[in-house]
Design an enzyme around this catalytic site. Structure first.
Site, mmCIF file in Angstrom:
data_model
loop_
_atom_site.group_PDB
_atom_site.id
_atom_site.type_symbol
_atom_site.label_atom_id
_atom_site.label_comp_id
_atom_site.label_asym_id
_atom_site.label_seq_id
_atom_site.Cartn_x
_atom_site.Cartn_y
_atom_site.Cartn_z
ATOM 1 N N THR A 1 0.693 -1.228 0.158
ATOM 2 C CA THR A 1 0.008 -0.011 0.062
ATOM 3 C C THR A 1 1.117 1.223 -0.128
ATOM 4 O O THR A 1 1.972 1.228 0.464
ATOM 5 C CB THR A 1 -0.986 0.012 1.311
ATOM 6 O OG1 THR A 1 -1.668 1.187 0.959
ATOM 7 C CG2 THR A 1 -0.159 0.107 2.511
ATOM 8 N N HIS B 1 2.812 -11.618 14.179
ATOM 9 C CA HIS B 1 3.673 -12.278 14.801
ATOM 10 C C HIS B 1 3.566 -13.476 15.145
ATOM 11 O O HIS B 1 4.529 -14.078 15.797
ATOM 12 C CB HIS B 1 4.021 -11.205 15.908
ATOM 13 C CG HIS B 1 5.438 -11.128 16.549
ATOM 14 N ND1 HIS B 1 6.493 -12.166 16.404
ATOM 15 C CD2 HIS B 1 5.899 -10.274 17.634
ATOM 16 C CE1 HIS B 1 7.275 -12.042 17.018
ATOM 17 N NE2 HIS B 1 7.247 -10.760 17.753
#
Length: 425
Positions: free
Chosen positions: A341, A398
């Site tokens: 993006t 994560h």
């Protein structure tokens, strides 16, 4: 015989759609394959072409309503003036009246009737070459859309065109003060205190962003990258590139190619989580976020790892143009494995984007700016120079990507950009 207009099947997994706008009124002439109405699904917003030529005889499903696919939403008469179209025309005489009659309707309220009719005519024309947001913004700034040169696809007037027009006409404190606000591509121009329902696309975006936050353990890292080599290369080649290939040379394919190089070395960043297993994808399907006047969409460049630089540029350009003209199909927004993006196009130094599910990571590209920085030569001597720098951020899940892997991935990407050596075109 009349022709039924139906809610189209936009993909195997799509079972309903919402009509967001009719581009024609009952009684209007339509040509086969010209845009007739706009729909919104959980995948894409799209313009739906007319299935036949004739006269829009009836609208059966009004704007804002959601119906199942293959539901009849309107009827097109054959336009011959015989049989079926006649009763519809008799029942709705006003829409089938010639354009001159349409112009007479607004005449009584304002004193100068010719001016009023011209304004309505311009507004009718703007239905094709501008979005509702642009027309509303134009009204707020007293801008005649017919006086604005559109820079969008097919001469479409964009929000930035309105802002530029306001900025360059006779200076006035109000327009100048208002100019910066609409630079946010998806920020609607509204009246203070107004309660505006969310569009179907905005509802979907809201739902998916919340779901992504709840699903992935978001962590971000940021790297500063020296783009001077690429900036100079692009400045040198962009004119010849466009003349030779008919496409603008942008920075996005450089970022996509560098990401592919890094993803091939760290395939975990190109993976997705499926239950308690990790899916390592064979190819890089690059999602390229596109900011629209009415929201945000992420079309996907499939098998980007198999494309050369020219193929990347052409693919990115094609997806962006079709996103802005509502020509994307559901398959065009499915199957991404890694997303990029670009908030930097609006002046952001960097962004902290939300992961596009089910991807494991998303890269945000900040603005490229000239800054003084310390340069160390091969002999270890330091000097200060003006360099073109960009800040790249990686948002990663994560649960499956550790910080060390994310940083190493970005280090490879940074090296690929700063030491660019591939042929362009």
């Amino acid at each position: 015989m009349p022709t039924d207009v139906v809610m189209p099947q936009m993909g195997e997994s799509i079972f309903e759609g919402t009509i967001t706008k009719w581009l024609k009124k009952p009684g209007d002439k339509v040509q086969r394959d010209e845009p007739l109405f706009e729909i919104s699904t959980d995948k894409v917003d799209a313009e739906i072409p007319a299935p036949a030529s004739g006269i829009l005889q009836e609208i059966k499903v009004s704007e804002g309503n959601t119906v199942q696919v293959n539901t009849v939403v309107g009827v097109i008469g054959d336009g011959s003036g015989a049989s079926a179209p006649a009763p519809a025309n008799a029942a709705t005489p006003a829409p089938t009246t010639p354009p001159s009659a349409k112009k007479e309707a607004p005449a009584p309220p304002p004193a100068p009737s010719s001016s009023a009719s011209r304004d309505e005519h311009d507004e009718e024309e703007s239905d094709v070459r501008s979005s509702p947001l642009v027309r509303k913004l134009a009204r707020e700034h007293n801008v005649d859309l017919a006086s604005v040169s559109g820079t969008g696809t097919g001469g479409r007037v964009t929000k930035q065109d309105i802002l530029d027009f306001v900025e360059h006409r006779t200076t006035d404190a109000a327009p100048v003060a208002a100019a910066p606000a609409p630079r946010q591509a998806s920020a609607p121009a509204v009246i203070p205190g107004e309660l505006v329902p969310m569009s179907q696309m905005r509802k979907i975006i809201a739902q998916r962003m919340i779901e992504s936050r709840r699903t992935s353990a978001h962590v971000h890292c940021m790297f500063e990258v020296d783009m001077t080599r690429i900036v100079n290369l692009r400045n040198k080649l962009k004119n010849g590139f466009e003349q030779r290939y008919g496409a603008r040379l942008t920075f996005m394919p450089f970022f996509v190619r560098a990401a592919i190089i890094a993803l091939q070395q760290y395939p975990i960043v190109n993976s997705s989580l499926e239950g308690d297993s990790i899916r390592y994808h064979k190819h890089v399907n690059a999602g390229i976020a596109v900011a629209l006047d009415w929201g945000l969409i992420v079309p996907v460049l499939k098998n980007a790892d198999e494309l050369n630089f020219l193929g990347l540029q052409r693919g990115i350009t094609d997806l962006g143009e079709r996103a802005r003209t509502k020509k994307l199909l559901p398959a065009d927004v499915e199957g991404s494995t890694f997303t990029i993006t670009n908030p930097g196009q609006f002046g952001a130094v960097f962004g902290l984007p939300i992961i596009n599910q089910p991807n494991a990571a998303i890269m945000g590209v900040g603005g490229i700016t000239k800054q003084p920085t310390v340069i160390t030569d091969k002999d270890g001597a330091d000097s200060i120079a003006i360099r073109s720098l960009v800040h790249l951020t990686l948002g990663y899940d994560h649960r499956i990507i550790d910080g060390a892997i994310a940083d190493q991935f970005m280090a490879i990407l940074k090296k690929a950009l700063e030491n660019w050596s591939e042929e362009v075109g």
